[in-house]
Design a protein around this motif. Structure first.
Motif, mmCIF file in Angstrom:
data_model
loop_
_atom_site.group_PDB
_atom_site.id
_atom_site.type_symbol
_atom_site.label_atom_id
_atom_site.label_comp_id
_atom_site.label_asym_id
_atom_site.label_seq_id
_atom_site.Cartn_x
_atom_site.Cartn_y
_atom_site.Cartn_z
ATOM 1 N N SER A 389 43.041 44.286 39.412
ATOM 2 C CA SER A 389 41.390 43.712 39.269
ATOM 3 C C SER A 389 40.682 44.699 38.473
ATOM 4 O O SER A 389 40.945 46.105 38.547
ATOM 5 N N SER A 390 39.913 44.255 37.689
ATOM 6 C CA SER A 390 38.992 45.456 36.809
ATOM 7 C C SER A 390 37.656 45.750 37.734
ATOM 8 O O SER A 390 37.021 46.593 37.271
ATOM 9 N N ASP A 391 37.391 45.039 38.968
ATOM 10 C CA ASP A 391 36.483 45.317 39.683
ATOM 11 C C ASP A 391 36.933 46.401 40.616
ATOM 12 O O ASP A 391 38.008 46.313 41.637
ATOM 13 N N GLU A 392 36.468 47.819 40.730
ATOM 14 C CA GLU A 392 36.999 48.849 41.463
ATOM 15 C C GLU A 392 35.968 48.998 42.691
ATOM 16 O O GLU A 392 36.102 50.062 43.578
#
Length: 484
Positions: A389-392
């Motif tokens: 995911s690009s959401d960290e």
């Protein structure tokens, strides 16, 4: 002097579009351009009290089965058990309702509804194809008594109360044969002739609608499978009292054909005989049908030659989806109109459900939005846990809480949707719902109507307000991507 000789229905203009008495158009039809209009009789020009007629037909066949020694004395006609447009599966003893693509959406075995899991097990890999002998399409209201009796006999067969060695297909063959014998025997028709008021629902507007067409220059043709001895008194009962002066039904039709043997009437060049007296004496006839003549047999091609019309210039109106509409459309290319009397109750039920349907539509839109959000959250949780995911920053635990909340909202929505959906599915008939719907899809009957009937309506008298000069235009056909 006839009852209607000094009166005419007061013109109030056509009802609002989409009303129970409207004409519905699948393919644009210029009625004023038609040169001829043909009519079937039974359940078209002469409409029967369905429950009473079919109950008596049921009882006559029942009596014949009792004579065979079958234990059927306790059976009775149930007018809600079946509707027109269903399909008998005589291989399995079932009755099914399919959508326009042939997928089974609802099924009964005998008189018992199949649970969804059982229905799916039986029909998941099955597409109903009416070309196969396994399937019997209930084309007309005359099919109701036959199907109702068959379903109850399936119960008896399963219970071991009928002769051994009899299968579901053979059982249907017995029912069909006994029903045919009942009609050939003539006792039921004799009962109707003796007291037609007990069987026929009179329509005072219907003869006037045909008179308008005749005086507007249309050639009117009667083509019925009923024999002279039955057709003559029934037409006199339904027509003569409402026609002006001393006019009778015979003067209304330019050509009258009884014993027409549809669908063969549209398929083959059959011989014609002239009926020359009231007793039905026949005389071989050669050449064209004569104006005002009454005939037994003949064929559609002879009608065209006699009137000087071609397929596109004649409209045929009938109630039988196959013999009246499908064959006349596919074989001789006549324009077609289906009389679907149940349409009045169908539309009344739909209009009465509008407020509930509006609420159901809104709730389903909310559900669709919640399901989309639920799916998005779920896939994001998958991405985070699998590390792509690009959401960290989002905690997977927070997403799990969101999923829990969304799931609870969906359950709450389903609790509101369920009773509305159930009510929608049982509109008009508790077993089968609407005639022309199978869930969210069109029913198989609806598919047949769209394909073969240029127009359809609930009764012939609906032509009265439309007038013989109407230009019927079909609505724009929508696909799934078109704006509603």
């Amino acid at each position: 002097m006839n009852e209607a000789s000094n009166s005419h229905p007061v013109f109030e203009g056509p009802e609002a579009p989409g009303g129970p008495r409207d004409l519905f158009c699948n393919r644009t039809l210029n009625v004023r351009g038609l040169k001829a209009i043909g009519y079937d009789m039974d359940y078209t020009l002469v409409h029967y009290n369905v429950e009473h007629w079919e109950r008596r037909a049921f009882e006559y066949v029942q009596d014949r089965l009792v004579e065979r020694g079958w234990p059927v004395q306790h059976l009775s006609f149930d007018p809600e058990l079946v509707i027109r447009g269903l399909i008998l599966d005589v291989e399995l003893g079932n009755v099914v309702k399919t959508n326009q693509f042939g997928f089974v959406k609802r099924a009964f075995h005998g008189t018992q509804s199949l649970e969804y899991t059982k229905q799916r097990e039986v029909y998941a890999q099955t597409l109903v194809d009416l070309h196969e002998r396994r399937w019997v399409f209930l084309n007309t209201l005359f099919s109701l008594s036959e199907a109702c009796l068959y379903m109850q006999l399936v119960d008896l067969l399963d219970d071991g109360q009928l002769p051994k060695g009899l299968g579901y297909a053979e059982l249907y063959g017995v029912v069909r044969s006994e029903l045919n014998e009942t009609h050939l025997e003539g006792r039921l028709k004799a009962e109707i002739i003796a007291d037609p008021s007990q069987f026929v629902d009179l329509d005072p507007e219907m003869p006037m609608a045909l008179l308008d067409q005749k005086l507007a220059g249309k050639k009117l043709v009667l083509a019925t499978n009923s024999e002279w001895e039955y057709a003559a008194p029934m037409l006199a009962f339904a027509f003569d009292r409402y026609l002006p002066g001393d006019m009778t039904w015979r003067e209304l039709f330019d050509i009258s054909i009884v014993g027409s043997r549809k669908p063969d009437f549209f398929l083959h060049d059959l011989p014609a005989f002239e009926i020359v007296n009231e007793e039905g004496l026949l005389r071989e006839h050669r050449g064209a049908y004569q104006n005002g003549g009454i005939y037994l047999g003949g064929c559609a091609r002879l009608v065209e030659q006699s009137l000087g019309v071609t397929g596109e210039e004649i409209l045929y109106v009938g109630d039988h989806m196959f013999s009246d509409v499908r064959i006349s459309k596919s074989q001789v290319k006549w324009r077609t109109a289906l009389v679907l009397r149940e349409l009045e109750d169908e539309l009344t039920a739909i209009h009465g459900f509008e407020a509930s349907q509006s609420r159901l539509t809104k709730l389903m839109a909310q559900k669709q939005a919640l399901e989309a959000e639920f799916s998005s959250v779920r896939v994001e949780a998958l991405r985070i846990r699998r590390g792509y995911s690009s959401d960290e920053t989002t905690d997977p635990g927070d997403l799990d809480e969101m999923l829990k909340t969304l799931r609870e909202q969906l359950v709450a929505l389903d609790e509101q949707i369920s009773p509305l959906a159930q009510a929608s599915a049982t509109l008009r008939n508790p077993n089968w719902g609407l005639l022309l719907r199978a869930g969210n899809d069109k029913s198989h009957l609806a598919y047949q109507i769209e394909r073969y009937a240029d127009i359809y309506t609930s009764r012939v008298s609906n032509f009265l307000d439309a007038t013989p000069f109407v230009y019927l235009r079909s609505a724009r056909s929508l696909m799934a991507h078109d704006p509603a």
